[in-house]
Motif scaffolding. Structure first.
Motif, PDB file in Angstrom:
ATOM      1  N   VAL A 173      52.762  51.710  28.498  1.00  0.00           N
ATOM      2  CA  VAL A 173      51.149  50.982  28.908  1.00  0.00           C
ATOM      3  C   VAL A 173      50.624  50.446  27.571  1.00  0.00           C
ATOM      4  N   VAL A 174      50.545  49.276  27.362  1.00  0.00           N
ATOM      5  CA  VAL A 174      50.001  48.724  26.000  1.00  0.00           C
ATOM      6  C   VAL A 174      48.545  48.288  26.181  1.00  0.00           C
ATOM      7  N   ASP A 175      47.854  48.225  27.405  1.00  0.00           N
ATOM      8  CA  ASP A 175      46.575  47.956  27.497  1.00  0.00           C
ATOM      9  C   ASP A 175      46.085  48.386  28.806  1.00  0.00           C
ATOM     10  N   LYS A 176      44.697  48.734  28.905  1.00  0.00           N
ATOM     11  CA  LYS A 176      44.198  49.098  30.020  1.00  0.00           C
ATOM     12  C   LYS A 176      42.595  48.268  29.952  1.00  0.00           C
ATOM     13  N   MET A 177      42.253  47.641  31.333  1.00  0.00           N
ATOM     14  CA  MET A 177      41.005  46.868  31.213  1.00  0.00           C
ATOM     15  C   MET A 177      40.113  47.185  32.408  1.00  0.00           C
ATOM     16  N   LEU A 178      38.909  47.450  32.255  1.00  0.00           N
ATOM     17  CA  LEU A 178      38.179  47.761  33.326  1.00  0.00           C
ATOM     18  C   LEU A 178      37.108  46.837  33.340  1.00  0.00           C
ATOM     19  N   VAL A 179      36.562  46.246  34.271  1.00  0.00           N
ATOM     20  CA  VAL A 179      35.629  44.920  34.641  1.00  0.00           C
ATOM     21  C   VAL A 179      34.952  45.478  35.746  1.00  0.00           C
ATOM     22  N   ASN A 180      33.567  45.699  35.736  1.00  0.00           N
ATOM     23  CA  ASN A 180      32.608  46.196  36.608  1.00  0.00           C
ATOM     24  C   ASN A 180      31.324  45.135  36.843  1.00  0.00           C
ATOM     25  N   TRP A 181      30.678  45.437  37.772  1.00  0.00           N
ATOM     26  CA  TRP A 181      29.450  44.627  38.372  1.00  0.00           C
ATOM     27  C   TRP A 181      30.008  43.010  38.674  1.00  0.00           C
ATOM     28  N   VAL A 182      31.055  43.177  39.519  1.00  0.00           N
ATOM     29  CA  VAL A 182      31.650  41.767  40.102  1.00  0.00           C
ATOM     30  C   VAL A 182      31.816  42.342  41.477  1.00  0.00           C
ATOM     31  N   ALA A 183      31.142  42.328  42.260  1.00  0.00           N
ATOM     32  CA  ALA A 183      31.255  42.871  43.713  1.00  0.00           C
ATOM     33  C   ALA A 183      31.553  41.604  44.602  1.00  0.00           C
ATOM     34  N   LEU A 184      30.856  40.650  44.203  1.00  0.00           N
ATOM     35  CA  LEU A 184      31.172  39.383  45.299  1.00  0.00           C
ATOM     36  C   LEU A 184      32.510  38.500  44.849  1.00  0.00           C
ATOM     37  N   PRO A 185      33.181  38.101  45.946  1.00  0.00           N
ATOM     38  CA  PRO A 185      34.301  37.536  45.680  1.00  0.00           C
ATOM     39  C   PRO A 185      34.222  36.206  44.802  1.00  0.00           C
ATOM     40  N   GLY A 186      35.120  36.546  43.872  1.00  0.00           N
ATOM     41  CA  GLY A 186      35.317  35.270  42.528  1.00  0.00           C
ATOM     42  C   GLY A 186      34.158  35.121  41.849  1.00  0.00           C
ATOM     43  N   MET A 187      33.388  35.906  41.540  1.00  0.00           N
ATOM     44  CA  MET A 187      32.305  35.898  40.546  1.00  0.00           C
ATOM     45  C   MET A 187      32.993  36.382  39.057  1.00  0.00           C
ATOM     46  N   VAL A 188      33.965  36.791  39.148  1.00  0.00           N
ATOM     47  CA  VAL A 188      34.394  37.132  37.581  1.00  0.00           C
ATOM     48  C   VAL A 188      34.795  35.954  37.044  1.00  0.00           C
ATOM     49  N   ALA A 189      35.092  34.522  37.791  1.00  0.00           N
ATOM     50  CA  ALA A 189      35.323  33.614  37.080  1.00  0.00           C
ATOM     51  C   ALA A 189      34.266  33.007  36.420  1.00  0.00           C
ATOM     52  N   LEU A 190      33.036  33.626  36.509  1.00  0.00           N
ATOM     53  CA  LEU A 190      31.790  33.271  35.517  1.00  0.00           C
ATOM     54  C   LEU A 190      31.599  33.994  34.505  1.00  0.00           C
ATOM     55  N   LYS A 191      32.418  34.943  34.219  1.00  0.00           N
ATOM     56  CA  LYS A 191      32.276  35.764  33.195  1.00  0.00           C
ATOM     57  C   LYS A 191      33.556  35.608  32.175  1.00  0.00           C
ATOM     58  N   ASP A 192      32.911  34.607  31.169  1.00  0.00           N
ATOM     59  CA  ASP A 192      34.028  34.155  30.398  1.00  0.00           C
ATOM     60  C   ASP A 192      34.619  35.361  29.367  1.00  0.00           C
ATOM     61  N   ASP A 193      33.833  36.335  29.062  1.00  0.00           N
ATOM     62  CA  ASP A 193      34.083  37.479  28.076  1.00  0.00           C
ATOM     63  C   ASP A 193      35.356  38.384  28.974  1.00  0.00           C
ATOM     64  N   ALA A 194      35.440  38.489  30.285  1.00  0.00           N
ATOM     65  CA  ALA A 194      36.226  39.160  30.978  1.00  0.00           C
ATOM     66  C   ALA A 194      37.709  38.128  31.203  1.00  0.00           C
ATOM     67  N   LEU A 195      37.300  36.903  31.356  1.00  0.00           N
ATOM     68  CA  LEU A 195      38.468  36.189  31.278  1.00  0.00           C
ATOM     69  C   LEU A 195      39.307  36.228  30.218  1.00  0.00           C
ATOM     70  N   GLU A 196      38.608  35.910  28.932  1.00  0.00           N
ATOM     71  CA  GLU A 196      39.111  35.896  27.683  1.00  0.00           C
ATOM     72  C   GLU A 196      40.020  37.483  27.490  1.00  0.00           C
ATOM     73  N   ARG A 197      39.326  38.320  27.981  1.00  0.00           N
ATOM     74  CA  ARG A 197      39.978  39.727  27.565  1.00  0.00           C
ATOM     75  C   ARG A 197      41.276  39.981  28.408  1.00  0.00           C
ATOM     76  N   ALA A 198      41.250  39.269  29.629  1.00  0.00           N
ATOM     77  CA  ALA A 198      42.343  39.326  30.498  1.00  0.00           C
ATOM     78  C   ALA A 198      43.753  38.717  30.011  1.00  0.00           C
ATOM     79  N   ARG A 199      43.289  37.457  29.281  1.00  0.00           N
ATOM     80  CA  ARG A 199      44.162  36.418  28.731  1.00  0.00           C
ATOM     81  C   ARG A 199      44.746  37.120  27.549  1.00  0.00           C
ATOM     82  N   LYS A 200      43.980  37.882  26.811  1.00  0.00           N
ATOM     83  CA  LYS A 200      44.532  38.528  25.466  1.00  0.00           C
ATOM     84  C   LYS A 200      45.321  39.756  26.036  1.00  0.00           C
ATOM     85  N   SER A 201      45.138  40.123  27.397  1.00  0.00           N
ATOM     86  CA  SER A 201      46.006  41.298  27.649  1.00  0.00           C
ATOM     87  C   SER A 201      47.400  40.927  27.931  1.00  0.00           C
ATOM     88  N   GLY A 202      47.340  39.760  28.741  1.00  0.00           N
ATOM     89  CA  GLY A 202      48.676  39.158  29.065  1.00  0.00           C
ATOM     90  C   GLY A 202      49.649  38.754  27.678  1.00  0.00           C
TER      91      GLY A 202
END
Length: 320
Positions: A173-202
């Motif tokens: 396991v080289v990375d773990k990522m937790l994203v909260n406060w996105v209960a509604l479907p698709g809303m994470v697409a508006l969170k640039d910091d979370a998207l950037e963090r996910a891309r970094k993980s990949g």
């Protein structure tokens, strides 16, 4: 280099978006990527029959699950084919999707690297040439990234249970990522910091696979455990020498307060007993063979004792 994404959430939900973003990062590094959504699969639960353990320990067999007519073989093949994994799940009641737990159970003993190594050794020592032994792809160390997505901070068991998925196959396991406060479907697409963090993980999973696995580095948030980075520590006051144990990798240690912060401290010699190390897994295999899988001295009494329970109550079932 092939990296598999496994999404345990709904189609185009927040989890899938983050897993796809991570796969895009991996693809940017030249990786071949693929995505599987667990909700598309029919996975039957483990029945606890121990057939996989018997196959490995007694016959030097493949350890294949005897449950048929579902999609386990499909996902099993995808996992064996890949070099790295990015797995994400929404958080339900503080933990990941129940489908992931089913997959964990089906891939527990049957895919444990130590158990498969023992089976391979049995075949070599007994010169067994018939039947099928453990799949050679089982012995490859894969890099993994874990992504948990929730609507609030009710998340305590999410990343720990995602980590359990990686234990049996000895994934790094080289990375773990937790994203909260996105209960509604698709809303994470508006969170640039979370998207950037996910891309970094990949990106990091792909970069890890370009080097010897011994050089793998963990880039996620540091947890309490120095080995698996989990924050889940169990207090066991019945052991004065080791009053605390990591809830994921099982390493024992002590809790101390240093500069106002709680520290989980593990002695160097105790790290070998961790469940994420092969040495710890072999210890577990010995326990199984010598204790829980060893017939009791009075096993001849078992048929008579079971009679008490055979006809006690009938199962309540839905009326068809």
């Amino acid at each position: 280099m092939k990296i598999l994404g496994i999404s345990c959430g709904r189609k185009m939900g927040n989890t899938e978006i983050l897993v796809k973003e991570a796969l895009m990062g991996a693809e940017e590094m030249g990786a071949e990527v693929e995505l599987v959504r667990l909700q598309d699969l029919n996975l039957k639960p483990c029945t606890g029959c121990n057939a996989c353990v018997v196959s490995l320990f007694e016959k030097g067999g493949s350890g294949d699950c005897i449950i048929k007519n579902d999609d386990f073989k499909f996902i099993d093949e995808k996992i064996l084919e890949c070099d790295g994994i990015i797995i994400g799940s929404p958080i339900y009641e503080k933990s990941p999707s129940g489908q992931l737990k089913i997959l964990n159970d089906r891939m527990g003993p049957s895919h444990d690297m130590a158990m498969r190594m023992i089976a391979k050794k049995i075949r070599e020592e007994k010169n067994i040439t018939t039947g099928i032994g453990p799949d050679e792809r089982s012995f490859k160390i894969r890099a993994a990234s874990l992504i948990a997505v929730g609507g609030s901070e009710w998340d305590n068991l999410a990343l720990p249970m995602l980590h359990l998925f990686t234990l049996s196959m000895q994934m790094e396991v080289v990375d773990k990522m937790l994203v909260n406060w996105v209960a509604l479907p698709g809303m994470v697409a508006l969170k640039d910091d979370a998207l950037e963090r996910a891309r970094k993980s990949g990106l990091h999973v792909a970069e890890t696979l370009m080097k010897p696995i011994e050089e793998a580095k963990y880039i996620g948030e540091e947890g309490m455990c120095p080995l698996c980075h989990s924050k889940l520590i169990e207090v066991r006051n019945d052991d004065n020498n080791y009053p605390t144990v990591c809830g994921i990798c099982g390493v024992k240690g002590t809790l101390n307060v240093v500069d106002g912060k709680v520290k989980f401290e593990v002695k160097e010699e105790d790290k070998a007993h961790s469940h994420i190390r092969l040495s710890g897994k072999f210890e577990h295999c010995d326990e199984l063979k010598n204790v829980s899988l060893k017939p009791a001295p009075n096993v001849h009494e078992l048929p008579q004792r079971l009679e008490k329970y055979k006809n006690y109550l009938t199962y309540s079932k839905p009326v068809l």
